[in-house]
Design a protein around this motif. Sequence first.
Motif, PDB file in Angstrom:
ATOM      1  N   ALA A 103      64.881  60.859  29.793  1.00  0.00           N
ATOM      2  CA  ALA A 103      64.475  61.364  31.112  1.00  0.00           C
ATOM      3  C   ALA A 103      63.540  60.355  31.745  1.00  0.00           C
ATOM      4  CB  ALA A 103      63.798  62.720  30.969  1.00  0.00           C
ATOM      5  N   VAL A 104      63.593  60.255  33.063  1.00  0.00           N
ATOM      6  CA  VAL A 104      62.699  59.375  33.814  1.00  0.00           C
ATOM      7  C   VAL A 104      62.021  60.204  34.906  1.00  0.00           C
ATOM      8  CG1 VAL A 104      62.531  57.380  35.338  1.00  0.00           C
ATOM      9  CG2 VAL A 104      64.036  57.287  33.348  1.00  0.00           C
ATOM     10  N   ILE A 105      60.701  60.114  34.967  1.00  0.00           N
ATOM     11  CA  ILE A 105      59.906  60.860  35.948  1.00  0.00           C
ATOM     12  C   ILE A 105      59.257  59.879  36.915  1.00  0.00           C
ATOM     13  CG2 ILE A 105      57.897  62.346  36.281  1.00  0.00           C
ATOM     14  CD1 ILE A 105      58.416  63.476  33.468  1.00  0.00           C
ATOM     15  N   TYR A 106      59.440  60.136  38.190  1.00  0.00           N
ATOM     16  CA  TYR A 106      58.778  59.361  39.246  1.00  0.00           C
ATOM     17  C   TYR A 106      57.594  60.184  39.736  1.00  0.00           C
ATOM     18  CZ  TYR A 106      58.300  56.800  43.721  1.00  0.00           C
ATOM     19  OH  TYR A 106      57.837  56.065  44.794  1.00  0.00           O
ATOM     20  N   ASP A 107      56.383  59.714  39.472  1.00  0.00           N
ATOM     21  CA  ASP A 107      55.155  60.402  39.871  1.00  0.00           C
ATOM     22  C   ASP A 107      54.773  59.901  41.262  1.00  0.00           C
ATOM     23  OD1 ASP A 107      52.541  61.554  40.008  1.00  0.00           O
ATOM     24  OD2 ASP A 107      52.490  61.590  37.825  1.00  0.00           O
ATOM     25  N   ILE A 108      54.953  60.738  42.255  1.00  0.00           N
ATOM     26  CA  ILE A 108      54.730  60.328  43.647  1.00  0.00           C
ATOM     27  C   ILE A 108      53.294  60.667  44.034  1.00  0.00           C
ATOM     28  CG2 ILE A 108      55.523  60.598  46.024  1.00  0.00           C
ATOM     29  CD1 ILE A 108      58.288  61.269  44.895  1.00  0.00           C
ATOM     30  N   HIS A 109      52.448  59.637  44.022  1.00  0.00           N
ATOM     31  CA  HIS A 109      51.026  59.814  44.320  1.00  0.00           C
ATOM     32  C   HIS A 109      50.757  59.895  45.814  1.00  0.00           C
ATOM     33  CE1 HIS A 109      49.306  58.101  40.292  1.00  0.00           C
ATOM     34  NE2 HIS A 109      50.540  58.546  40.111  1.00  0.00           N
ATOM     35  N   GLU A 110      51.596  59.239  46.622  1.00  0.00           N
ATOM     36  CA  GLU A 110      51.344  59.111  48.052  1.00  0.00           C
ATOM     37  C   GLU A 110      52.614  59.428  48.841  1.00  0.00           C
ATOM     38  OE1 GLU A 110      48.396  58.403  49.223  1.00  0.00           O
ATOM     39  OE2 GLU A 110      47.349  57.593  47.470  1.00  0.00           O
ATOM     40  N   ASP A 111      52.435  59.707  50.112  1.00  0.00           N
ATOM     41  CA  ASP A 111      53.555  59.794  51.049  1.00  0.00           C
ATOM     42  C   ASP A 111      53.806  58.368  51.525  1.00  0.00           C
ATOM     43  OD1 ASP A 111      55.268  60.129  53.157  1.00  0.00           O
ATOM     44  OD2 ASP A 111      54.045  61.583  54.239  1.00  0.00           O
ATOM     45  N   TYR A 112      54.616  57.631  50.759  1.00  0.00           N
ATOM     46  CA  TYR A 112      54.729  56.183  50.962  1.00  0.00           C
ATOM     47  C   TYR A 112      55.335  55.817  52.308  1.00  0.00           C
ATOM     48  CZ  TYR A 112      53.578  55.969  46.021  1.00  0.00           C
ATOM     49  OH  TYR A 112      52.942  56.103  44.819  1.00  0.00           O
ATOM     50  N   ALA A 113      56.316  56.578  52.765  1.00  0.00           N
ATOM     51  CA  ALA A 113      56.944  56.252  54.043  1.00  0.00           C
ATOM     52  C   ALA A 113      55.928  56.338  55.179  1.00  0.00           C
ATOM     53  CB  ALA A 113      58.118  57.191  54.305  1.00  0.00           C
ATOM     54  N   THR A 114      55.133  57.403  55.191  1.00  0.00           N
ATOM     55  CA  THR A 114      54.094  57.552  56.217  1.00  0.00           C
ATOM     56  C   THR A 114      53.041  56.465  56.068  1.00  0.00           C
ATOM     57  OG1 THR A 114      54.444  59.939  56.268  1.00  0.00           O
ATOM     58  CG2 THR A 114      52.385  59.127  57.182  1.00  0.00           C
TER      59      THR A 114
END
Length: 383
Positions: A103-114
Amino acid sequence: MRMSKKVVHMTSVHHPFDTRIYHKECLSLQRAGYDVTLIAPETDAESEINIVPIKKYKNKFLRMAFSTYQVYKQAKKLQADVYHFHDPELLPVAWLLKEKNNAVIYDIHEDYATSIMQKEYLPRLLRKLITKAYKKMENVFARDMDLCLAEKYYQELYPSGQVILNYPLLNQSLLNREVSEDTGQPANKVLYTGNVDVDRGAYIQARLPLIDNEITAYFFGKCASEVAANMYETAGDQKDRLIIEGIDRYVPREDIDDQYMNRHWLAGIALFPPTEHYKRKELTKFFEYMSAGIPILCSDFPVWKAFIDRYQCGIAVDPQEGEAIRDALEYLRLYPEEAARMGRNGQKAVQEELNWQKEEEKLLQWYDEIWEQAREAGDDHAK
């Protein structure tokens, strides 16, 4: 198939002792019985978990080229059951690591597009192109990944993501810190913790010694020397009442906690300019100020003001109105019993609701589900 509950966290950008990555997620998983390794920029400090060091380049393009390759090489060797990464530049690396039996988890810390769209040093057309390219890259590479979301509103962007909020660790020393209106010290100091930059209100907050001639503002967090120089220039002849600890260096978690414990603060500040990136976030520093019983003085963005009103733990003001900021500081100074009440309200909210221990339960339950799915997929793959 051998399933050892081996977990590898990966970052090429964050400090190895980043609070969310190391102190919360990695240590929580290790205590729960997972075999945890962290691949992160090199450090000489001792660690409670196995850290595989990589070289961190100051140049962003060198880092994206060489640090990411080092992460991939080290991660591939470890043959983990779960890979958990924390930087968008590692999306291609994580995609290469994804197999049917892991399994691979992407931990999204920020709203990168914004965040990209706010980089005003880039031409607007270029920002749009980069944002579009990032979204496309994310859609392609993250298609078969699990998503870990650090903010509530990110679920609007990623409906299938698991929200694991960045609430603070329960620090009993801070929570047991008595909050009293009778401190025996003049309440003339305000505190800011965390990274210091323009979008986080560096230049607005540098004006505090000019707005209130009794206030000294202390900053504990990494601050680029160029930003610090501009802050001192903004404060002008009052720059001696602007204390910046962390110029071009990381400030350890322990040092920040010492500041919460060892000084009397009038308020913890978060006077940010209005940006799409921050105005919907519940800042981690809010919870830390609350843990220490420090009233919050923040911008009056609707989400932030609603938070302050709900927990009755501070004052929200227009960050561009110096008079409103001065009035808020004066109110806290003139009514120490009310400031103390705000501090106690904050501590109570963290103790009962807004803490990492609640989020840890969600993280571990989610990990158990992910691990079980990976185990079943591995069994099917082996047949």
